[in-house]
Design a protein around this motif. Structure first.
Motif, mmCIF file in Angstrom:
data_model
loop_
_atom_site.group_PDB
_atom_site.id
_atom_site.type_symbol
_atom_site.label_atom_id
_atom_site.label_comp_id
_atom_site.label_asym_id
_atom_site.label_seq_id
_atom_site.Cartn_x
_atom_site.Cartn_y
_atom_site.Cartn_z
ATOM 1 N N LEU A 190 0.683 -1.054 -0.096
ATOM 2 C CA LEU A 190 0.049 0.080 0.099
ATOM 3 C C LEU A 190 0.859 1.110 0.046
ATOM 4 O O LEU A 190 0.427 2.152 -0.605
ATOM 5 C CB LEU A 190 -0.933 0.109 1.269
ATOM 6 N N ARG A 191 1.982 1.313 0.765
ATOM 7 C CA ARG A 191 2.864 2.573 0.949
ATOM 8 C C ARG A 191 3.599 2.608 -0.640
ATOM 9 O O ARG A 191 3.523 3.877 -0.892
ATOM 10 C CB ARG A 191 3.742 2.172 1.944
ATOM 11 N N GLY A 192 3.828 1.432 -1.223
ATOM 12 C CA GLY A 192 4.257 1.841 -2.590
ATOM 13 C C GLY A 192 3.438 2.359 -3.666
ATOM 14 O O GLY A 192 3.577 3.263 -4.172
ATOM 15 N N GLY A 193 1.980 1.825 -3.421
ATOM 16 C CA GLY A 193 0.981 2.585 -4.204
ATOM 17 C C GLY A 193 0.884 4.150 -3.856
ATOM 18 O O GLY A 193 0.642 5.029 -4.725
ATOM 19 N N ILE A 194 0.883 4.435 -2.606
ATOM 20 C CA ILE A 194 0.800 5.744 -2.237
ATOM 21 C C ILE A 194 1.968 6.836 -2.538
ATOM 22 O O ILE A 194 1.879 7.724 -3.470
ATOM 23 C CB ILE A 194 0.854 5.913 -0.500
ATOM 24 N N LYS A 195 3.265 5.962 -2.483
ATOM 25 C CA LYS A 195 4.459 6.724 -3.041
ATOM 26 C C LYS A 195 4.253 7.044 -4.862
ATOM 27 O O LYS A 195 4.680 8.248 -5.137
ATOM 28 C CB LYS A 195 5.690 6.045 -2.693
ATOM 29 N N ALA A 196 4.039 5.930 -5.213
ATOM 30 C CA ALA A 196 3.821 6.098 -6.765
ATOM 31 C C ALA A 196 2.564 7.223 -7.328
ATOM 32 O O ALA A 196 3.071 7.805 -7.916
ATOM 33 C CB ALA A 196 3.226 4.792 -7.315
ATOM 34 N N GLU A 197 1.622 7.272 -6.469
ATOM 35 C CA GLU A 197 0.703 7.987 -6.766
ATOM 36 C C GLU A 197 1.059 9.618 -6.456
ATOM 37 O O GLU A 197 0.480 10.152 -7.097
ATOM 38 C CB GLU A 197 -0.731 7.804 -5.992
#
Length: 181
Positions: A154-161
């Motif tokens: 989820l953190r990876g998704g947040i950072k990507a967005e």
């Protein structure tokens, strides 16, 4: 990564029917690995044929029987093999990048509008991810094992967005400045 591996991870977290898997893909796994319901059902059939999953028929009142899938020992072996296999970094394949690169070949204002539309979608997705983070992971320091790994994705998704929002903003500013020249 093959869809099979995403399904194995999901079924190892919680056995389920094809329909339940499709719903999980719609709500969580699909944020980083998309699959249609048809693809999931076809892949489950193939995985059953390979012996990677087992299916238990469960009778339902007034409805057709359903199949509940679980990871088999052979499926766990495949998943472990895949987890240990070296993989290549993801290649970004982004239609918007090609449109930006070719903006001068058409109407740059229309391309800027498209960038703004993408920015809005990334902002919406970031809001969803942050809401999930707040609801499902209120104390990240207490996480370990599977829950920690879910949080890290989820953190990876947040950072990507966040990065995509920043990039869209940069593109929009640069295109506006270029338009004023």
């Amino acid at each position: 990564m093959a869809l099979e591996h995403a399904i194995l991870v999901s079924l190892d977290e919680r056995p389920g029917t094809g329909y339940e898997l499709a719903r999980r893909f719609d709500k969580s796994i699909g944020f980083f690995w998309a699959a249609t319901h048809q693809q999931i059902y076809r892949t489950l059939k193939r995985m059953d044929d390979l012996g990677w999953v087992t299916a238990e028929e469960v009778a339902q009142d007034g409805r057709p029987d359903k199949k509940v899938y679980r990871v088999s020992p052979q499926g766990r072996q495949e998943l472990q093999r895949w987890l240990e296999e070296a993989g290549e970094p993801a290649t970004i394949r982004h239609d918007l990048s090609v449109k930006i690169r070719g903006a001068s070949l058409g109407d740059p204002g229309k391309v800027a509008d498209e960038v703004a539309r993408h920015r809005g979608r990334h902002a919406e997705r970031l809001d969803v991810y942050r809401a999930i983070e707040k609801k499902d992971f209120p104390d990240p320091s207490a996480l370990h094992g599977r829950r920690l790994h879910q949080y890290l994705v989820l953190r990876g998704g947040i950072k990507a967005e966040e990065a995509l929002l920043e990039w869209c903003d940069e593109v929009l500013v640069a295109m506006r400045e270029d338009d004023r020249r």
